[in-house]
Design a protein around this motif. Structure first.
Motif, PDB file in Angstrom:
ATOM      1  N   LEU A   1       3.308  11.563   1.993  1.00  0.00           N
ATOM      2  CA  LEU A   1       1.971  11.081   1.631  1.00  0.00           C
ATOM      3  C   LEU A   1       1.010  12.202   1.234  1.00  0.00           C
ATOM      4  O   LEU A   1      -0.071  11.943   0.706  1.00  0.00           O
ATOM      5  CB  LEU A   1       1.371  10.308   2.808  1.00  0.00           C
ATOM      6  CG  LEU A   1       1.969   8.929   3.078  1.00  0.00           C
ATOM      7  CD1 LEU A   1       1.614   8.459   4.481  1.00  0.00           C
ATOM      8  CD2 LEU A   1       1.490   7.915   2.040  1.00  0.00           C
TER       9      LEU A   1
ATOM     10  N   ILE B   1       4.918   2.162   1.104  1.00  0.00           N
ATOM     11  CA  ILE B   1       5.868   2.667   0.117  1.00  0.00           C
ATOM     12  C   ILE B   1       6.480   3.970   0.607  1.00  0.00           C
ATOM     13  O   ILE B   1       7.694   4.205   0.484  1.00  0.00           O
ATOM     14  CB  ILE B   1       5.184   2.869  -1.246  1.00  0.00           C
ATOM     15  CG1 ILE B   1       4.774   1.505  -1.843  1.00  0.00           C
ATOM     16  CG2 ILE B   1       6.103   3.615  -2.220  1.00  0.00           C
ATOM     17  CD1 ILE B   1       3.959   1.607  -3.110  1.00  0.00           C
TER      18      ILE B   1
ATOM     19  N   CYS C   1       0.838  -1.203   0.000  1.00  0.00           N
ATOM     20  CA  CYS C   1       0.000   0.000   0.000  1.00  0.00           C
ATOM     21  C   CYS C   1       0.874   1.254   0.000  1.00  0.00           C
ATOM     22  O   CYS C   1       2.055   1.213   0.363  1.00  0.00           O
ATOM     23  CB  CYS C   1      -0.953  -0.001   1.194  1.00  0.00           C
ATOM     24  SG  CYS C   1      -0.163   0.366   2.771  1.00  0.00           S
ATOM     25  N   LYS C   2       0.302   2.378  -0.398  1.00  0.00           N
ATOM     26  CA  LYS C   2       1.077   3.606  -0.559  1.00  0.00           C
ATOM     27  C   LYS C   2       1.700   4.086   0.750  1.00  0.00           C
ATOM     28  O   LYS C   2       2.743   4.736   0.751  1.00  0.00           O
ATOM     29  CB  LYS C   2       0.204   4.708  -1.161  1.00  0.00           C
ATOM     30  CG  LYS C   2      -0.926   5.180  -0.260  1.00  0.00           C
ATOM     31  CD  LYS C   2      -1.686   6.332  -0.915  1.00  0.00           C
ATOM     32  CE  LYS C   2      -2.788   6.886   0.004  1.00  0.00           C
ATOM     33  NZ  LYS C   2      -3.478   8.037  -0.630  1.00  0.00           N
TER      34      LYS C   2
END
Length: 277
Positions: free
Chosen positions: A95, A72, A68-69
């Motif tokens: 983010l 990352i 998931c971001k």
């Protein structure tokens, strides 16, 4: 690595030490590294076979979904500024979120890292289990384990630096095998921990462990070494911006060293790793 393991075990088990013990340890470990190795039969595991295993390991990794971001972002920030400078503010900026929104899911930076490690270690564990089905012998189990790890971290480079943080956390004072085990129990969960432990203790990957001079826990130490060395290669590969092919070549040489010792490489340099030392 082995010295740290030995020191930890002697201290943890309250075992006596002596000049004679140290000399015996040095002789056994030297023999293991130079001319002994794990001692598996590798006559059928030539450069062509290792190339075939590379493709099989890569295939399974490609099927993994992207993390998931949020995960990352953690990896990207740690890679860029290091763990000590990774802050909630930095993560929020990466983010594009408000800092307060991160605290709704995690209470601290440490908790964020442990969540990432739990998620990704389980992914790695499951793909290793799949890939080990391709192994024809114990030596191939060792190679598949390390090559799968290489492929996994090449696809998730940010996680590589999180693992470096975990390694430093667990080795800066002693070789904290117990601490690592307890951390894994907390982060992975009881049922999955039992599955992981059972898998490792019964897998061919740690059979036929020689006596390399470290009292007790030889199998656990060897497994930990097998896990850490691909991370070591990858970190240096990334640091020097070498092509990915170089880390695969280095891993093949290291595999032969692990199985038969350094002398095997010196005597067979034209017949392994594609003909290049």
């Amino acid at each position: 690595f082995f010295q740290g393991a030995r020191d930890f075990i002697l201290l943890n088990k309250k075992l006596p030490d002596s000049d004679e013990n140290i000399q015996e340890y040095a002789e056994k470990l030297s023999k293991f590294i130079i001319s002994g190795g794990l001692g598996h039969d590798i006559k059928d595991t030539d450069a062509l076979r290792l190339s075939q295993l590379d493709l099989l390991c890569s295939k399974e990794i490609q099927s993994l979904k992207e993390p998931c971001k949020f995960f990352i972002a953690i990896g990207n920030v740690v890679r860029r500024v290091g763990f000590s400078k990774t802050t909630i503010e930095e993560l929020a900026k990466e983010l594009g979120l408000a800092k307060s929104s991160l605290y709704t899911n995690f209470s601290s930076k440490k908790e964020m890292f442990e969540a990432l490690i739990k998620e990704e270690c389980l992914n790695l564990f499951h793909v290793i289990k799949k890939n080990l089905l391709y192994a024809k012998n114990s030596a191939e189990c060792v190679y598949i384990f390390m090559e799968t790890e290489i492929e996994f971290f090449l696809k998730r480079k940010g996680l590589l630096y999180v693992c470096r943080w975990l390694t430093f956390q667990n080795s800066k004072d002693d070789f904290k095998i117990k601490a690592m085990h307890e951390k894994r129990e907390k982060t992975i969960g009881k049922d999955e921990q039992l599955d992981f432990t059972s898998f490792i203790l019964n897998a061919d990957i740690i059979t036929q462990i020689p006596d390399f001079g470290t009292p007790k826990m030889d199998a656990q130490i060897m497994f930990s070494w097998i896990f850490h060395m691909p991370i070591f290669f990858l970190l240096h590969n990334d640091l020097h911006d070498f092509p990915e092919e170089s880390v695969h070549a280095a891993m093949k040489d290291f595999f032969y060293c692990m199985e038969k010792g350094i002398n095997f490489i010196d005597n067979n340099e034209n017949n392994i790793s594609g003909g290049k030392k």
